[in-house]
Design a protein around this motif. Structure first.
Motif, PDB file in Angstrom:
ATOM      1  N   VAL A 167     -18.828  85.032 150.005  1.00  0.00           N
ATOM      2  CA  VAL A 167     -20.249  84.756 149.846  1.00  0.00           C
ATOM      3  C   VAL A 167     -20.466  84.102 148.482  1.00  0.00           C
ATOM      4  N   ILE A 168     -20.936  82.863 148.470  1.00  0.00           N
ATOM      5  CA  ILE A 168     -21.258  82.186 147.222  1.00  0.00           C
ATOM      6  C   ILE A 168     -22.602  82.679 146.697  1.00  0.00           C
ATOM      7  N   GLY A 169     -23.534  82.909 147.588  1.00  0.00           N
ATOM      8  CA  GLY A 169     -24.841  83.436 147.193  1.00  0.00           C
ATOM      9  C   GLY A 169     -25.754  83.540 148.394  1.00  0.00           C
ATOM     10  N   THR A 170     -26.800  84.320 148.252  1.00  0.00           N
ATOM     11  CA  THR A 170     -27.761  84.508 149.345  1.00  0.00           C
ATOM     12  C   THR A 170     -29.184  84.397 148.811  1.00  0.00           C
ATOM     13  N   ASP A 171     -30.102  84.165 149.706  1.00  0.00           N
ATOM     14  CA  ASP A 171     -31.532  84.135 149.372  1.00  0.00           C
ATOM     15  C   ASP A 171     -32.295  84.894 150.438  1.00  0.00           C
ATOM     16  N   ALA A 204     -22.098  90.256 144.259  1.00  0.00           N
ATOM     17  CA  ALA A 204     -22.746  89.539 143.170  1.00  0.00           C
ATOM     18  C   ALA A 204     -22.366  88.067 143.218  1.00  0.00           C
ATOM     19  N   SER A 205     -23.160  87.251 142.541  1.00  0.00           N
ATOM     20  CA  SER A 205     -22.858  85.833 142.361  1.00  0.00           C
ATOM     21  C   SER A 205     -22.780  85.543 140.875  1.00  0.00           C
ATOM     22  N   PHE A 206     -22.015  84.499 140.526  1.00  0.00           N
ATOM     23  CA  PHE A 206     -21.705  84.256 139.127  1.00  0.00           C
ATOM     24  C   PHE A 206     -21.829  82.775 138.775  1.00  0.00           C
ATOM     25  N   GLN A 207     -22.010  82.535 137.480  1.00  0.00           N
ATOM     26  CA  GLN A 207     -22.093  81.187 136.944  1.00  0.00           C
ATOM     27  C   GLN A 207     -21.352  81.172 135.608  1.00  0.00           C
ATOM     28  N   PRO A 208     -20.554  80.124 135.335  1.00  0.00           N
ATOM     29  CA  PRO A 208     -19.857  80.063 134.038  1.00  0.00           C
ATOM     30  C   PRO A 208     -20.845  80.121 132.878  1.00  0.00           C
ATOM     31  N   GLY A 212     -16.212  84.335 129.808  1.00  0.00           N
ATOM     32  CA  GLY A 212     -17.144  85.146 130.569  1.00  0.00           C
ATOM     33  C   GLY A 212     -17.902  84.367 131.624  1.00  0.00           C
ATOM     34  N   VAL A 213     -18.476  85.109 132.570  1.00  0.00           N
ATOM     35  CA  VAL A 213     -19.344  84.541 133.599  1.00  0.00           C
ATOM     36  C   VAL A 213     -20.650  85.330 133.591  1.00  0.00           C
ATOM     37  N   LEU A 214     -21.728  84.647 133.935  1.00  0.00           N
ATOM     38  CA  LEU A 214     -23.047  85.271 133.981  1.00  0.00           C
ATOM     39  C   LEU A 214     -23.327  85.771 135.391  1.00  0.00           C
ATOM     40  N   VAL A 215     -23.838  86.969 135.520  1.00  0.00           N
ATOM     41  CA  VAL A 215     -24.235  87.525 136.820  1.00  0.00           C
ATOM     42  C   VAL A 215     -25.596  86.937 137.183  1.00  0.00           C
ATOM     43  N   THR A 216     -25.643  86.117 138.234  1.00  0.00           N
ATOM     44  CA  THR A 216     -26.888  85.434 138.621  1.00  0.00           C
ATOM     45  C   THR A 216     -27.570  86.084 139.812  1.00  0.00           C
ATOM     46  N   GLN A 217     -26.858  86.942 140.533  1.00  0.00           N
ATOM     47  CA  GLN A 217     -27.463  87.613 141.683  1.00  0.00           C
ATOM     48  C   GLN A 217     -26.722  88.897 141.944  1.00  0.00           C
ATOM     49  N   LYS A 262     -32.784  72.735 149.310  1.00  0.00           N
ATOM     50  CA  LYS A 262     -33.071  73.173 147.957  1.00  0.00           C
ATOM     51  C   LYS A 262     -32.408  74.519 147.672  1.00  0.00           C
ATOM     52  N   VAL A 263     -32.534  75.442 148.598  1.00  0.00           N
ATOM     53  CA  VAL A 263     -31.965  76.778 148.427  1.00  0.00           C
ATOM     54  C   VAL A 263     -30.448  76.708 148.280  1.00  0.00           C
ATOM     55  N   LEU A 264     -29.794  75.950 149.148  1.00  0.00           N
ATOM     56  CA  LEU A 264     -28.336  75.872 149.141  1.00  0.00           C
ATOM     57  C   LEU A 264     -27.819  75.163 147.897  1.00  0.00           C
ATOM     58  N   ASN A 265     -28.499  74.114 147.479  1.00  0.00           N
ATOM     59  CA  ASN A 265     -28.086  73.419 146.261  1.00  0.00           C
ATOM     60  C   ASN A 265     -28.194  74.324 145.037  1.00  0.00           C
ATOM     61  N   ASP A 266     -29.272  75.121 144.975  1.00  0.00           N
ATOM     62  CA  ASP A 266     -29.429  76.054 143.863  1.00  0.00           C
ATOM     63  C   ASP A 266     -28.322  77.098 143.863  1.00  0.00           C
ATOM     64  N   ILE A 267     -28.031  77.656 145.036  1.00  0.00           N
ATOM     65  CA  ILE A 267     -26.981  78.667 145.129  1.00  0.00           C
ATOM     66  C   ILE A 267     -25.643  78.094 144.682  1.00  0.00           C
ATOM     67  N   LYS A 268     -25.334  76.893 145.139  1.00  0.00           N
ATOM     68  CA  LYS A 268     -24.063  76.268 144.774  1.00  0.00           C
ATOM     69  C   LYS A 268     -23.984  75.987 143.275  1.00  0.00           C
ATOM     70  N   LYS A 269     -25.091  75.532 142.691  1.00  0.00           N
ATOM     71  CA  LYS A 269     -25.089  75.132 141.289  1.00  0.00           C
ATOM     72  C   LYS A 269     -25.278  76.300 140.332  1.00  0.00           C
ATOM     73  N   TYR A 270     -26.176  77.232 140.692  1.00  0.00           N
ATOM     74  CA  TYR A 270     -26.538  78.300 139.765  1.00  0.00           C
ATOM     75  C   TYR A 270     -26.095  79.693 140.213  1.00  0.00           C
ATOM     76  N   GLY A 271     -25.678  79.833 141.455  1.00  0.00           N
ATOM     77  CA  GLY A 271     -25.326  81.151 141.961  1.00  0.00           C
ATOM     78  C   GLY A 271     -26.511  81.924 142.497  1.00  0.00           C
ATOM     79  N   ALA A 272     -27.707  81.419 142.309  1.00  0.00           N
ATOM     80  CA  ALA A 272     -28.930  82.048 142.806  1.00  0.00           C
ATOM     81  C   ALA A 272     -30.006  80.973 142.868  1.00  0.00           C
ATOM     82  N   VAL A 273     -31.124  81.290 143.520  1.00  0.00           N
ATOM     83  CA  VAL A 273     -32.191  80.310 143.695  1.00  0.00           C
ATOM     84  C   VAL A 273     -33.139  80.345 142.497  1.00  0.00           C
TER      85      VAL A 273
END
Length: 510
Positions: free
Chosen positions: A151-155, A424-428, A442-447, A293-304
């Motif tokens: 799971v890359i991320g969910t909304d 969880a989802s993460f972002q560098p 480290g990675v940031l917890v985005t979701q 929009k939702v999917l692009n945000d998840i892919k780029k940021y890990g969350a919307v």
């Protein structure tokens, strides 16, 4: 010259007489013409009236089915025996067990659904409710290849999820334009109902912009108005603007494709209206323009990243809501509250205003505003027309970011299973974030998703994970490598909370 003038006068007189006779005959025969004949005359003299261009293309469905079917996958999910909510899933409460073949035997539970490959390198879109809380996600393609997915991320607010498999050169479905979809055009639903792989059904678009009150209904707080909330975190409701279709959709179709006859993806099938749990006439799909929009945000940021107008409103298309706010209007959104410091407040919108248009388009119901706002980012501007004291005024609202929801909401086990179990989802980390926390990695917890390890141990969004099993992590790939290095069946995660406090948590993942 006189002869020429006489001839011209005679011609005019003859023309006037003929025109008069024609009008007399027209009026006489018009009363005797059948409705069918009147239709023929109307469309013969008004060719533009019938020149409606559809996004569907031709009515031949075979080519579209051939193009789309290879990119629609079967999803099989596995859950631990204690991950069930005992039937509290609002989707199952409202519509029964229709969104997947969810069974509740003793021990590990299994469910199934569908997904659509949208990128050759393995990104797949499906519904959040198809993969929510799953520890293991297996993907089976149309040509019977099997993969594990992470799971890359969910909304949950749109019931969308982005998952990924490690594969290349996969077939994909072309993304269409759901704004161009017209009521009455032919569409195909492609999915895996009742475990019948690669099933195609056809129907028409029955309606657009449908809100059926299913997404987020378990999180909505009580309100004095039957309002469609879309503003503050405490009142936030799911974003619904479904494409309604009568193409047959059954259990297992969730997450599958709704396409036009050009083979373009216009929606992600999400729900059916049913008293029995099986198809009874209508299905609902998430518009692809919202999903992009939702999917692009998840892919780029890990969350919307979602912007908000900052209002509470009553939908005047609901007679009960209109009555409670004492409005005689039958469409538009009556503003019941303004969030302090919001874009709406700064733009000058007031309680008692009625939002009548969004970007110049008439607002008939709440979904007309909600979907449009949901496509935008914080900082984007949106033009709203409001009715105040009998006259319309235009306002430009700058969307504000959602206030941080400072809560923790969102094994023989492979790295993918363990990753999913983290929930969880993460972002560098950026250079500035590394400097803030005084770390080199480290990675940031985005979701944080409900039911996962991060949820259970209250590691919130905004935390920084610096190492797993004493291995530094800077990316999702680093996490994959680190979580396979278990120490006596345990996982040690180190990092910092958003306030800077450090933690070293050890989890039993057997």
């Amino acid at each position: 010259m006189k002869k020429f003038g006489l001839t011209l006068l005679t011609a005019f007189a003859g023309g006037a007489l003929a025109l008069g006779a024609y009008k007399f005959a027209e009026n006489k025969y018009d009363q005797n013409m059948s409705i069918e004949d009147k239709q023929k005359v109307y469309f013969a003299s008004n060719p533009q009236a019938g020149n409606v261009v559809s996004s569907a293309g031709s009515v031949d469905l075979t080519q579209a089915a051939a193009e789309v079917t290879p990119a629609v996958v079967y999803i099989r999910t596995t859950y631990s025996s204690n991950s069930s909510d005992g039937g509290s899933d609002p989707f199952e409460q409202m519509f029964g067990q229709m969104f997947g073949q969810r069974m509740r035997p003793q021990g590990p539970q299994m469910a199934s659904g569908s997904g659509v490959i949208i990128s050759p390198d393995g990104y797949i879109v499906t519904n959040n409710h198809v993969v929510a809380k799953a520890e293991k996600i297996q993907i089976v393609t149309n040509d019977h290849h099997s993969y594990e997915a992470k799971v890359i991320g969910t909304d949950p607010n749109t019931d969308l999820a982005l998952i990924k498999v490690n594969a290349t050169n996969l077939p994909i479905v072309k993304l269409g334009n759901s704004d161009a979809v017209r009521v009455g055009e032919w569409v195909l639903a492609v999915g895996n109902p009742f475990k019948l792989n690669s099933t195609v059904t056809a129907g028409i678009v029955s309606a657009k912009g449908r809100s059926i009150g299913i997404i987020g209904r378990d999180e909505q707080e009580e309100s004095p108005f039957p309002v469609r909330q879309q503003e503050t975190p405490s009142l936030r409701k799911g974003i619904e603007s479904f494409i309604q279709t009568d193409a047959a959709i059954n259990p297992g179709n969730s997450g599958g494709a709704l396409v036009n006859t050009n083979g373009e993806l216009i929606g992600i099938n999400a729900a059916i209206a049913s008293h029995t749990g099986s198809y009874e006439g209508y299905g609902f799909a998430i518009p692809i323009n919202l999903a992009k929009k939702v999917l692009n945000d998840i892919k780029k940021y890990g969350a919307v990243k979602r912007g908000y107008v900052g209002i509470g409103f009553a939908d005047l298309s609901d007679p009960d809501a209109a009555k409670q706010v004492k409005s005689d209007k039958t469409n538009g959104l009556y503003v019941t509250s303004i969030v302090d410091g919001s874009g709406a407040e700064q733009a000058g919108i007031k309680e008692g205003d009625i939002i009548t248009k969004v970007e110049g388009n008439t607002v008939y119901e709440s979904s007309d505003l909600q979907e449009r706002v949901a496509r935008l980012q914080p900082g984007d501007k949106i033009n709203l027309t409001v009715l105040r004291n009998g006259s319309e005024k235009n306002f430009t609202v700058t969307l504000k970011a959602d206030a941080p929801a400072n809560k923790t909401a969102a094994v023989s086990k492979s790295a993918t299973e363990l990753y999913n179990k983290l929930g969880a989802s993460f972002q560098p980390l950026s250079a500035a974030q590394k400097a803030k926390f005084h770390v080199n990695s480290g990675v940031l917890v985005t979701q944080v998703r409900r039911g996962g390890v991060f949820d259970d141990t209250e590691i919130p969004v905004g935390s920084v994970i610096t190492s797993i099993n004493k291995q530094a992590v800077n990316s999702v790939e680093d996490i994959d490598k680190a979580i396979t290095n278990l120490r006596n069946g345990r996982l040690m995660i180190s990092g910092y909370y958003p306030d800077g406090g450090s933690f070293n948590n050890i989890f039993d993942v057997q």
